[in-house]
Design an enzyme around this catalytic site. Structure first.
Site, mmCIF file in Angstrom:
data_model
loop_
_atom_site.group_PDB
_atom_site.id
_atom_site.type_symbol
_atom_site.label_atom_id
_atom_site.label_comp_id
_atom_site.label_asym_id
_atom_site.label_seq_id
_atom_site.Cartn_x
_atom_site.Cartn_y
_atom_site.Cartn_z
ATOM 1 N N CYS A 11 64.641 16.379 102.145
ATOM 2 C CA CYS A 11 64.574 17.042 103.437
ATOM 3 C C CYS A 11 63.175 16.876 104.011
ATOM 4 O O CYS A 11 62.244 16.505 103.306
ATOM 5 C CB CYS A 11 64.892 18.528 103.286
ATOM 6 S SG CYS A 11 66.426 18.866 102.407
ATOM 7 N N ARG A 16 64.142 11.193 106.155
ATOM 8 C CA ARG A 16 64.236 11.934 104.899
ATOM 9 C C ARG A 16 65.534 12.733 104.797
ATOM 10 O O ARG A 16 65.874 13.213 103.710
ATOM 11 C CB ARG A 16 63.053 12.899 104.769
ATOM 12 C CG ARG A 16 61.706 12.243 104.785
ATOM 13 C CD ARG A 16 60.613 13.284 104.722
ATOM 14 N NE ARG A 16 60.580 13.919 103.423
ATOM 15 C CZ ARG A 16 59.772 13.567 102.421
ATOM 16 N NH1 ARG A 16 58.933 12.564 102.581
ATOM 17 N NH2 ARG A 16 59.800 14.201 101.272
ATOM 18 N N TRP A 49 69.074 16.802 104.198
ATOM 19 C CA TRP A 49 69.997 15.899 103.509
ATOM 20 C C TRP A 49 70.676 16.740 102.448
ATOM 21 O O TRP A 49 70.031 17.245 101.529
ATOM 22 C CB TRP A 49 69.240 14.730 102.897
ATOM 23 C CG TRP A 49 70.104 13.695 102.258
ATOM 24 C CD1 TRP A 49 70.718 12.640 102.865
ATOM 25 C CD2 TRP A 49 70.454 13.604 100.868
ATOM 26 N NE1 TRP A 49 71.423 11.900 101.950
ATOM 27 C CE2 TRP A 49 71.279 12.463 100.715
ATOM 28 C CE3 TRP A 49 70.155 14.363 99.740
ATOM 29 C CZ2 TRP A 49 71.797 12.082 99.483
ATOM 30 C CZ3 TRP A 49 70.675 13.981 98.515
ATOM 31 C CH2 TRP A 49 71.483 12.854 98.404
ATOM 32 N N ASN A 88 62.390 21.976 100.768
ATOM 33 C CA ASN A 88 62.703 20.621 100.309
ATOM 34 C C ASN A 88 62.689 20.643 98.792
ATOM 35 O O ASN A 88 61.737 21.115 98.182
ATOM 36 C CB ASN A 88 61.659 19.633 100.839
ATOM 37 C CG ASN A 88 61.852 18.236 100.278
ATOM 38 O OD1 ASN A 88 62.949 17.857 99.879
ATOM 39 N ND2 ASN A 88 60.774 17.463 100.233
ATOM 40 N N GLY A 89 63.750 20.131 98.169
ATOM 41 C CA GLY A 89 63.808 20.095 96.717
ATOM 42 C C GLY A 89 65.097 20.698 96.196
ATOM 43 O O GLY A 89 66.057 20.922 96.945
ATOM 44 N N GLU A 113 69.498 -7.077 94.615
ATOM 45 C CA GLU A 113 68.905 -6.449 95.791
ATOM 46 C C GLU A 113 69.716 -6.778 97.046
ATOM 47 O O GLU A 113 69.919 -5.917 97.907
ATOM 48 C CB GLU A 113 67.449 -6.912 95.946
ATOM 49 C CG GLU A 113 66.735 -6.403 97.185
ATOM 50 C CD GLU A 113 66.589 -4.895 97.240
ATOM 51 O OE1 GLU A 113 66.218 -4.395 98.321
ATOM 52 O OE2 GLU A 113 66.851 -4.209 96.229
ATOM 53 N N LYS A 152 71.529 -4.022 99.512
ATOM 54 C CA LYS A 152 71.284 -3.921 100.949
ATOM 55 C C LYS A 152 72.596 -3.925 101.732
ATOM 56 O O LYS A 152 72.778 -3.158 102.671
ATOM 57 C CB LYS A 152 70.393 -5.074 101.423
ATOM 58 C CG LYS A 152 68.958 -4.961 101.029
ATOM 59 C CD LYS A 152 68.283 -3.790 101.741
ATOM 60 C CE LYS A 152 67.086 -3.292 100.959
ATOM 61 N NZ LYS A 152 67.400 -2.516 99.777
ATOM 62 N N GLU A 191 74.453 -0.621 101.240
ATOM 63 C CA GLU A 191 73.726 0.513 101.801
ATOM 64 C C GLU A 191 73.997 0.700 103.289
ATOM 65 O O GLU A 191 74.201 1.832 103.742
ATOM 66 C CB GLU A 191 72.212 0.320 101.609
ATOM 67 C CG GLU A 191 71.673 0.751 100.270
ATOM 68 C CD GLU A 191 70.172 0.574 100.199
ATOM 69 O OE1 GLU A 191 69.498 1.494 99.744
ATOM 70 O OE2 GLU A 191 69.666 -0.504 100.595
ATOM 71 N N HIS A 235 83.239 -14.487 82.531
ATOM 72 C CA HIS A 235 83.427 -13.367 81.619
ATOM 73 C C HIS A 235 83.991 -12.143 82.324
ATOM 74 O O HIS A 235 83.857 -11.026 81.820
ATOM 75 C CB HIS A 235 82.104 -13.021 80.929
ATOM 76 C CG HIS A 235 81.583 -14.129 80.067
ATOM 77 N ND1 HIS A 235 82.197 -14.538 78.910
ATOM 78 C CD2 HIS A 235 80.502 -14.943 80.218
ATOM 79 C CE1 HIS A 235 81.529 -15.535 78.375
ATOM 80 N NE2 HIS A 235 80.491 -15.814 79.155
ATOM 81 N N LYS A 292 65.672 8.505 102.641
ATOM 82 C CA LYS A 292 64.607 7.580 102.263
ATOM 83 C C LYS A 292 63.833 8.038 101.029
ATOM 84 O O LYS A 292 63.747 7.322 100.037
ATOM 85 C CB LYS A 292 63.645 7.426 103.452
ATOM 86 C CG LYS A 292 62.523 6.431 103.215
ATOM 87 C CD LYS A 292 63.045 5.023 103.153
ATOM 88 C CE LYS A 292 61.948 4.006 103.049
ATOM 89 N NZ LYS A 292 62.465 2.645 102.905
#
Length: 615
Positions: free
Chosen positions: A2, A27, A73, A100-101, A488, A492, A495, A511, A610
């Site tokens: 947050c 955030r 968030w 926040n947390g 990566e 992306k 996401e 496999h 983020k």
């Protein structure tokens, strides 16, 4: 995750609070709210984005000289106005709080406070803090003391800002395990989760330390060490002038912050490598004054990171082992902290994080220390972050602010930094001749220009994005050091476009993953002209034979021919050891343009934030 903004000023603080929330929206963006002092505590909350909150403030002509604000968030409780911060508690002496947390003992605290007669109006863990402070305020009659007493009963990570209706001229803020700083302006004193929220108001910042509690007034502030449960001694923390400017966090001519940050990579990498561009040799001093002593004792490397930073660590493992000849292990930080690994005092523990506030990485680094690991290095983009402060050695990536949730320039600057680490360790272990070192320095000098050249393929990638946008799944392939780059690329794409994507070392196709290949499963391959190219071409034939459609990013000299089901975009000639960095660019562009076609929120993808400051 947050964002918090607070202000006590001589003028209307609402514009400062809203500007700060907009800067912190990366955030968290499930809901937003604020409280200001206006004949009592006036609260406005909305589900959704900060823009909705801003509309409410305009409609209601909101005005106040002190306030706290929050963008959320969701962790505890669904995204809704009911669960949005700030939260209230108390009747005779009402307080408001933003947080926040995560409070880990919130369930036990909730039951205890319900027994005391408190009613809960939300599903959040934050409301527990509000009621706990209210409860303690009855006995102490002073908000600062009540906050210090309350935080001693909390377990978990938090940054909080609290207001009291009876004393509207003051804010109290506290920090433990989540970032919080103060801003000192001409017209007031401010608080925020990071500096970007306050840059249009002030560049003079104080970074609070663990256990700090501060009280803020219009023209003064006081910081106390409350780590022992009561109001401790007043402490002094240094004032820093932020190097950031408000222009650095503006979007400029780009459509999205992610696009801006993709195109900033040549300059971000140049800034990161600036100190070596004119050097004939790379010194261990880049990592701190104690680096040569610590590196000389280092027998192996342990890298701890999450998400994109973890992928950077995986690339570094190839470099460290092949160039420096040093064993390297790479661990997902959130998993490492719950294992019982064998520690070696001669291991260099490297923590990688864009924000330097990633909760799992910080906890893993602390855990490694308790196991007996003596030496640590932080590779990070934020100079005053918790990660930088807790390690023996450090390297700042100098990527500049990264606002888009999907990391781009932070990743490539991390890779550049890790290559410098590889060179230094290789030299100390007599694994790198002077001639080879000069060649690698020359390659690093050329890297920004090579990145700029890679960006020129954007129109070709745009064409591919039209075909990808209708797909539901995708497979990414790479071999050797390019396998983490494939990982990566898959990250992306999922996401920001919400297309399910997975990455495999291409030798693993037979496999299992080959069973998934058909005409509806696009397969993206990274094809550098290295020693594994022949093996990769065989893997591409395996896909082709099963009716799969291939999209290949190849070096110019790979001699991979296009066909109806095999599409090729050619980069420059093979870049040697720097090839993974260059091959990152087209994968970022592909994800970005597919997301554009699909119409998703590129900079703020659903369910993600983020700075991951919670477990």
């Amino acid at each position: 995750m947050c964002g918090i903004v607070g202000a006590v000023a001589k003028n209307n603080v609402v514009p400062v609070l809203l500007e700060g929330l907009l800067r912190l929206e990366y955030r968290g963006y499930d809901s937003a709210g604020l409280v200001i002092t206006n004949n009592g505590l006036q609260r406005l909350r909305t589900a959704g984005r900060v823009a909705e909150l801003e509309k409410k403030t305009v409609e209601q002509k909101t005005y106040g000289l002190a306030g706290i604000a929050h963008t959320r968030w969701a962790t505890h409780g669904e995204p809704s106005e009911r669960n949005a911060h700030p939260h209230f508690s108390g009747e005779e002496s009402r307080i408001a709080i933003v947080h926040n947390g995560i409070i880990e003992n919130h369930e036990a605290m909730r039951k205890q406070l319900q027994f005391e007669g408190y009613r809960f109006e939300s599903d959040t863990d934050t409301e527990v803090i509000a009621h706990l402070i209210s409860f303690n305020l009855k006995n102490t009659t002073d908000l600062l003391k009540a906050v210090c007493l309350s935080i001693s009963e909390l377990q978990g990570a938090y940054a909080i800002a609290v207001m009291e209706e009876a004393h509207p001229e003051r804010l109290v803020v506290a920090r433990n395990g989540a970032p919080l700083l103060l801003g000192l302006g001409e017209n007031g004193v401010y608080a925020a989760s990071d500096a970007s929220a306050l840059l249009k108001t002030t560049r003079n910042m104080i970074y609070l330390e663990e256990g700090d509690v501060a009280e803020l007034y219009q023209d003064q502030y006081h910081i106390f060490d409350c780590s022992d449960g009561g109001v401790g001694e007043e402490v002094k923390r240094p004032i820093h002038q932020s190097d950031l400017t408000s222009d650095a966090i503006d979007i400029g001519p780009y459509g999205h912050f992610m696009q801006k940050e993709i195109f900033e990579q040549p300059s971000a990498v140049a800034n990161t490598l600036e100190m070596v561009f004119n050097a004939q040799s790379i010194s261990s001093g880049l990592f701190g004054s104690a680096a040569e002593r610590i590196f000389s004792q280092t027998k192996q490397v342990l890298i701890l990171a999450c998400g994109t930073s973890y992928h950077a660590g995986l690339v570094a493992r190839y470099w460290l082992e092949s160039v420096a000849g040093i064993p390297c292990n790479v661990e997902i930080a959130s998993e490492y902290r719950y294992r019982s690994p064998v520690a070696d005092a001669n291991t260099l523990v490297v923590g990688i994080s864009q924000s330097g506030e990633t909760a799992d990485t910080l906890a893993a680094m602390n855990y490694a220390k308790t196991l007996g690991h003596q030496h640590s290095l932080a590779i990070c983009n934020v100079a005053e972050s918790a990660l930088i402060r807790q390690t023996d050695l450090r390297f700042l990536t100098r990527a500049g602010p990264e606002i888009g949730v999907a990391s781009t320039k932070a990743f490539t600057t991390q890779l550049a930094s890790l290559l410098l680490l590889t060179i230094v360790l290789a030299k100390l272990r007599n694994k790198l001749s002077s001639e080879k070192e000069r060649g690698m320095i020359a390659a690093l000098r050329h890297l920004p220009a090579a990145l700029q050249s890679s960006l020129q393929i954007e129109p070709e990638v745009q064409e591919w994005s039209q075909r990808f946008s209708e797909k539901r799944h995708a497979l990414f392939l790479g071999r050797g050091v390019h396998y983490p780059i494939a990982m990566e690329g898959a990250l992306k794409l999922k996401e920001i476009s919400y297309i399910h994507a997975e990455a495999y070392a291409s030798g693993e196709l037979k496999h299992g993953p080959l069973a998934l290949v058909d005409s509806e499963m696009p397969v993206v391959a990274i094809a550098p002209n290295d020693q594994l190219l022949g093996k990769l071409k065989s893997n591409l034939q395996e896909v082709n034979a099963r009716g799969g459609e291939l999209y290949v990013f190849a070096d110019a000299d790979t001699q991979i021919e296009e066909s109806e089901s095999l599409h090729v975009i050619r980069l420059a000639e093979h870049a040697g050891i720097l090839s993974p960095i260059l091959h990152t660019i087209p994968l970022q562009l592909l994800a970005y343009h597919v997301a554009l076609v699909k119409g998703t929120d590129v900079d703020k993808p659903r369910n993600l934030a983020k700075a991951v400051t919670v477990e």
